[in-house]
Design a protein around this motif. Structure first.
Motif, PDB file in Angstrom:
ATOM      1  N   ILE A  67       0.773  -0.950  -0.300  1.00 34.27           N
ATOM      2  CA  ILE A  67       0.123  -0.010   0.050  1.00 34.27           C
ATOM      3  C   ILE A  67       1.401   1.472  -0.186  1.00 34.27           C
ATOM      4  CG2 ILE A  67      -1.641   1.262   1.608  1.00 34.27           C
ATOM      5  CD1 ILE A  67      -2.777  -1.027   2.990  1.00 34.27           C
ATOM      6  N   GLY A 130     -14.367  -8.313   2.124  1.00 30.18           N
ATOM      7  CA  GLY A 130     -12.996  -8.017   1.253  1.00 30.18           C
ATOM      8  C   GLY A 130     -12.508  -7.507  -0.349  1.00 30.18           C
ATOM      9  N   GLY A 132     -10.900  -5.228  -1.701  1.00 31.19           N
ATOM     10  CA  GLY A 132     -10.027  -4.831  -2.021  1.00 31.19           C
ATOM     11  C   GLY A 132      -8.691  -5.549  -2.329  1.00 31.19           C
ATOM     12  N   GLY A 133      -7.211  -5.112  -2.559  1.00 29.91           N
ATOM     13  CA  GLY A 133      -6.195  -5.756  -3.690  1.00 29.91           C
ATOM     14  C   GLY A 133      -6.549  -6.959  -3.159  1.00 29.91           C
ATOM     15  N   SER A 134      -6.260  -7.349  -1.873  1.00 31.73           N
ATOM     16  CA  SER A 134      -5.701  -8.814  -1.199  1.00 31.73           C
ATOM     17  C   SER A 134      -6.638  -9.469  -1.285  1.00 31.73           C
ATOM     18  CB  SER A 134      -5.507  -8.684  -0.062  1.00 31.73           C
ATOM     19  OG  SER A 134      -4.569  -8.363   0.822  1.00 31.73           O
ATOM     20  N   GLY A 135      -8.081  -8.912  -1.417  1.00 33.36           N
ATOM     21  CA  GLY A 135      -9.661 -10.060  -1.557  1.00 33.36           C
ATOM     22  C   GLY A 135      -9.495 -10.461  -2.794  1.00 33.36           C
ATOM     23  N   ASN A 154     -18.160  -6.677   0.733  1.00 37.77           N
ATOM     24  CA  ASN A 154     -17.727  -5.732   0.200  1.00 37.77           C
ATOM     25  C   ASN A 154     -18.863  -4.680   0.729  1.00 37.77           C
ATOM     26  OD1 ASN A 154     -14.970  -4.841   0.299  1.00 37.77           O
ATOM     27  ND2 ASN A 154     -15.470  -3.362  -0.969  1.00 37.77           N
ATOM     28  N   ARG A 155     -17.860  -3.604   1.724  1.00 34.89           N
ATOM     29  CA  ARG A 155     -18.991  -2.811   2.016  1.00 34.89           C
ATOM     30  C   ARG A 155     -18.909  -1.662   1.249  1.00 34.89           C
ATOM     31  NH1 ARG A 155     -14.942   1.357   5.572  1.00 34.89           N
ATOM     32  NH2 ARG A 155     -14.270   1.449   3.999  1.00 34.89           N
ATOM     33  N   LYS A 159     -18.041  -1.504  -5.394  1.00 31.15           N
ATOM     34  CA  LYS A 159     -16.497  -2.076  -6.025  1.00 31.15           C
ATOM     35  C   LYS A 159     -16.099  -4.192  -6.229  1.00 31.15           C
ATOM     36  CE  LYS A 159     -12.380  -0.865  -3.366  1.00 31.15           C
ATOM     37  NZ  LYS A 159     -11.771  -0.665  -2.358  1.00 31.15           N
ATOM     38  N   ALA A 195     -10.616 -10.580   4.339  1.00 39.55           N
ATOM     39  CA  ALA A 195      -9.536  -9.980   3.475  1.00 39.55           C
ATOM     40  C   ALA A 195      -9.744  -8.309   4.031  1.00 39.55           C
ATOM     41  CB  ALA A 195      -9.692 -10.184   1.983  1.00 39.55           C
ATOM     42  N   ASN A 203      -8.025  -0.467  13.557  1.00 39.44           N
ATOM     43  CA  ASN A 203      -9.734  -0.775  12.730  1.00 39.44           C
ATOM     44  C   ASN A 203      -9.895  -2.499  13.917  1.00 39.44           C
ATOM     45  OD1 ASN A 203     -11.641  -0.629  10.951  1.00 39.44           O
ATOM     46  ND2 ASN A 203     -10.210  -0.949   9.975  1.00 39.44           N
ATOM     47  N   ILE A 222      -6.682 -12.602   6.807  1.00 42.74           N
ATOM     48  CA  ILE A 222      -5.220 -12.617   6.717  1.00 42.74           C
ATOM     49  C   ILE A 222      -4.176 -11.267   6.860  1.00 42.74           C
ATOM     50  CG2 ILE A 222      -6.109 -12.928   4.124  1.00 42.74           C
ATOM     51  CD1 ILE A 222      -5.695 -10.038   3.672  1.00 42.74           C
ATOM     52  N   ILE A 223      -5.334 -10.647   8.107  1.00 44.62           N
ATOM     53  CA  ILE A 223      -4.303  -9.476   9.085  1.00 44.62           C
ATOM     54  C   ILE A 223      -3.344 -10.150  10.181  1.00 44.62           C
ATOM     55  CG2 ILE A 223      -4.681  -8.449  11.041  1.00 44.62           C
ATOM     56  CD1 ILE A 223      -6.112  -7.222   8.898  1.00 44.62           C
ATOM     57  N   MET A 224      -1.945  -9.353   9.756  1.00 41.35           N
ATOM     58  CA  MET A 224      -1.298 -10.293  10.523  1.00 41.35           C
ATOM     59  C   MET A 224      -0.880  -9.213  11.617  1.00 41.35           C
ATOM     60  SD  MET A 224       1.333 -10.988   7.043  1.00 41.35           S
ATOM     61  CE  MET A 224       1.432  -9.083   6.618  1.00 41.35           C
ATOM     62  N   GLY A 245      -3.294 -14.919   9.450  1.00 44.15           N
ATOM     63  CA  GLY A 245      -2.599 -13.810   8.651  1.00 44.15           C
ATOM     64  C   GLY A 245      -1.795 -14.377   7.991  1.00 44.15           C
ATOM     65  N   MET A 248       0.174 -16.900   4.864  1.00 41.99           N
ATOM     66  CA  MET A 248       0.053 -15.900   3.808  1.00 41.99           C
ATOM     67  C   MET A 248       1.171 -14.977   3.092  1.00 41.99           C
ATOM     68  SD  MET A 248      -2.933 -13.411   2.169  1.00 41.99           S
ATOM     69  CE  MET A 248      -2.719 -12.095   1.100  1.00 41.99           C
TER      70      MET A 248
HETATM   71  P1  NDP Z   1      -7.358  -2.396   0.685  1.00 39.71           P
HETATM   72  O1  NDP Z   1      -7.268  -1.070   1.235  1.00 39.71           O
HETATM   73  O2  NDP Z   1      -6.912  -2.374  -0.589  1.00 39.71           O
HETATM   74  O3  NDP Z   1      -8.986  -3.081   1.154  1.00 39.71           O
HETATM   75  C1  NDP Z   1      -9.151  -3.492   2.373  1.00 39.71           C
HETATM   76  C2  NDP Z   1     -10.659  -3.679   2.450  1.00 39.71           C
HETATM   77  O4  NDP Z   1     -11.034  -3.613   3.619  1.00 39.71           O
HETATM   78  C3  NDP Z   1     -11.742  -3.036   1.481  1.00 39.71           C
HETATM   79  O5  NDP Z   1     -13.050  -4.730   1.303  1.00 39.71           O
HETATM   80  C4  NDP Z   1     -12.502  -2.413   2.793  1.00 39.71           C
HETATM   81  O6  NDP Z   1     -13.843  -2.151   2.123  1.00 39.71           O
HETATM   82  C5  NDP Z   1     -12.525  -3.384   3.939  1.00 39.71           C
HETATM   83  N1  NDP Z   1     -12.763  -2.174   4.958  1.00 39.71           N
HETATM   84  C6  NDP Z   1     -11.669  -1.550   5.335  1.00 39.71           C
HETATM   85  N2  NDP Z   1     -12.479  -0.972   6.157  1.00 39.71           N
HETATM   86  C7  NDP Z   1     -13.482  -1.477   6.673  1.00 39.71           C
HETATM   87  C8  NDP Z   1     -14.744  -1.031   8.113  1.00 39.71           C
HETATM   88  N3  NDP Z   1     -14.192  -0.217   8.531  1.00 39.71           N
HETATM   89  N4  NDP Z   1     -15.519  -1.674   7.082  1.00 39.71           N
HETATM   90  C9  NDP Z   1     -15.674  -2.811   6.508  1.00 39.71           C
HETATM   91  N5  NDP Z   1     -14.376  -2.945   5.325  1.00 39.71           N
HETATM   92  C10 NDP Z   1     -13.482  -2.304   5.669  1.00 39.71           C
HETATM   93  O7  NDP Z   1      -6.341  -3.599   1.515  1.00 39.71           O
HETATM   94  P2  NDP Z   1      -6.060  -4.525   0.913  1.00 39.71           P
HETATM   95  O8  NDP Z   1      -6.880  -5.277   0.128  1.00 39.71           O
HETATM   96  O9  NDP Z   1      -4.655  -4.720   0.428  1.00 39.71           O
HETATM   97  O10 NDP Z   1      -5.232  -5.374   2.367  1.00 39.71           O
HETATM   98  C11 NDP Z   1      -6.601  -5.604   3.610  1.00 39.71           C
HETATM   99  C12 NDP Z   1      -5.300  -6.320   4.663  1.00 39.71           C
HETATM  100  O11 NDP Z   1      -4.823  -7.432   4.398  1.00 39.71           O
HETATM  101  C13 NDP Z   1      -4.845  -5.291   5.456  1.00 39.71           C
HETATM  102  O12 NDP Z   1      -5.354  -4.200   6.318  1.00 39.71           O
HETATM  103  C14 NDP Z   1      -3.194  -5.970   5.743  1.00 39.71           C
HETATM  104  O13 NDP Z   1      -3.092  -5.756   6.840  1.00 39.71           O
HETATM  105  C15 NDP Z   1      -4.113  -7.580   4.916  1.00 39.71           C
HETATM  106  N6  NDP Z   1      -2.746  -7.960   4.249  1.00 39.71           N
HETATM  107  C16 NDP Z   1      -2.244  -9.333   4.590  1.00 39.71           C
HETATM  108  C17 NDP Z   1      -1.376  -9.646   4.108  1.00 39.71           C
HETATM  109  C18 NDP Z   1      -0.633 -11.541   4.563  1.00 39.71           C
HETATM  110  O14 NDP Z   1       0.043 -11.099   3.699  1.00 39.71           O
HETATM  111  N7  NDP Z   1      -0.899 -11.894   5.137  1.00 39.71           N
HETATM  112  C19 NDP Z   1      -0.751  -9.376   2.950  1.00 39.71           C
HETATM  113  C20 NDP Z   1      -1.460  -8.067   2.587  1.00 39.71           C
HETATM  114  C21 NDP Z   1      -2.931  -7.247   2.934  1.00 39.71           C
HETATM  115  P3  NDP Z   1     -13.977  -0.602   0.885  1.00 39.71           P
HETATM  116  O15 NDP Z   1     -13.806  -1.634  -0.775  1.00 39.71           O
HETATM  117  O16 NDP Z   1     -15.632  -1.005   1.249  1.00 39.71           O
HETATM  118  O17 NDP Z   1     -13.226   0.176   1.812  1.00 39.71           O
END
Ligand code: NDP
Length: 263
Positions: A67, A130, A132-135, A154-155, A159, A195, A203, A222-224, A245, A248
């Motif tokens: 990120i 999720g 986002g990128g990882s999802g 997803n929220r 997306k 994810a 958070n 996937i949270i670490m 997490g 991964m």
């Molecule tokens: P992105 O920013 O691309 O995506 C974040 C996701 O989390 C989106 O789907 C977002 O929803 C959702 N989200 C965030 N806050 C909230 C909330 N309060 N309520 C509901 N949904 C929420 O991040 P990444 O996908 O790259 O990464 C996600 C997490 O994964 C990171 O926090 C990171 O710590 C972890 N990660 C772990 C890896 C590993 O190797 N274990 C590798 C990469 C990441 P919306 O689309 O609606 O905003």
């Protein structure tokens, strides 16, 4: 470190949370490989110049990308591999004789972790929170394993819809459904994956109601940081099988080492 040491980088902003530099450097030491990974903290605005500079460093071999650069970095790659093309995001760049090749090991790393824990995917109903990128990376990787159904929550629903369209382009026969965030039907899911960023330090929370899951449902996060999120702690309390997490990232090490021909 020697004059011949190969340099790898981990590029991010902010940089505080990244674990890759210490993890990979320890792995290089453990395997007696003459390489190091350094953290590179740069803003979106400076990404182009930083990449142009790195191109000119002869002993710079590769970059892990996180990120907020995973999407922007694609435009500085000369070529992208299948997983990066599917997801539209790059989390590794190979520097190969001034040729930059983008790849994405997020999904493959996650699947490799499941496999190592003997978690079977074939014919399973899977729900992922999720988009986002990882999802996205994990969803693409899951669909390669003959799963029964993929539910996405997803929220931001738009997306999620875009993700389904993208997935369906590559996997037209796959069963993919979007579930509503406020009341998703997760009662028939065999595996549920968090994810989202929910659970990360700062958070805190639980993305869905564990009480609504079936008895033998596997809960993956996937949270670490923290290693055990509230979701994982609660799932353990309910005697469910969990998947952390950290697996991964740990399982990306093996894949990445092979990709860079380090081991
Ligand atoms: P992105 O920013 O691309 O995506 C974040 C996701 O989390 C989106 O789907 C977002 O929803 C959702 N989200 C965030 N806050 C909230 C909330 N309060 N309520 C509901 N949904 C929420 O991040 P990444 O996908 O790259 O990464 C996600 C997490 O994964 C990171 O926090 C990171 O710590 C972890 N990660 C772990 C890896 C590993 O190797 N274990 C590798 C990469 C990441 P919306 O689309 O609606 O905003």
């Amino acid at each position: 470190m020697k004059a011949t040491t190969k340099i790898f980088g981990c590029i991010a902003d902010p940089i505080n949370h990244v674990k890759a530099p210490s993890l990979f450097t320890s792995e290089f030491v453990r395997r007696n490989i003459d390489a190091i990974m350094i953290p590179i903290n740069t803003s979106k605005e400076n990404l182009k110049d930083v990449i142009a500079g790195l191109r000119k460093i002869r002993n710079f071999c590769g970059l892990t990308v996180t990120i907020p650069h995973k999407i922007d970095i694609i435009k500085y790659c000369d070529k992208v591999e299948l997983e990066a093309n599917q997801t539209g995001a790059v989390n590794w760049v190979k520097f190969n004789n001034n040729m930059l090749i983008g790849n994405n090991f997020d999904g493959l790393g996650f699947i490799a972790g499941l496999k190592k824990s003997n978690i079977v995917l074939s014919n399973k109903s899977i729900c992922i929170f999720g988009a986002g990128g990882s999802g996205m990376a994990i969803s693409f990787a899951l669909l390669k394993y003959n799963i029964k159904e993929l539910k996405i929550v997803n929220r931001d629903k738009v997306k999620a819809e875009k993700l389904v369209k993208r997935l369906q382009n590559f996997f037209p026969a796959a069963r993919i459904k979007i579930e509503e965030l406020n009341d998703p039907d997760i009662s028939d899911s065999d595996i549920i994956i968090n994810a989202t960023s929910i659970g990360l330090k700062g958070n805190e929370g639980i993305p869905f109601k564990l009480i609504k899951t079936k008895k033998n449902c596997i809960i993956a996060d996937i949270i670490m940081d923290p290693e055990e999120t509230l979701l994982i702690k609660e799932a353990k309390r309910l005697k469910k099988q969990v998947h952390l997490g950290k697996y991964m990232l740990e399982n990306q090490i093996d894949l990445v080492g092979k990709y860079f021909q380090l081991w």
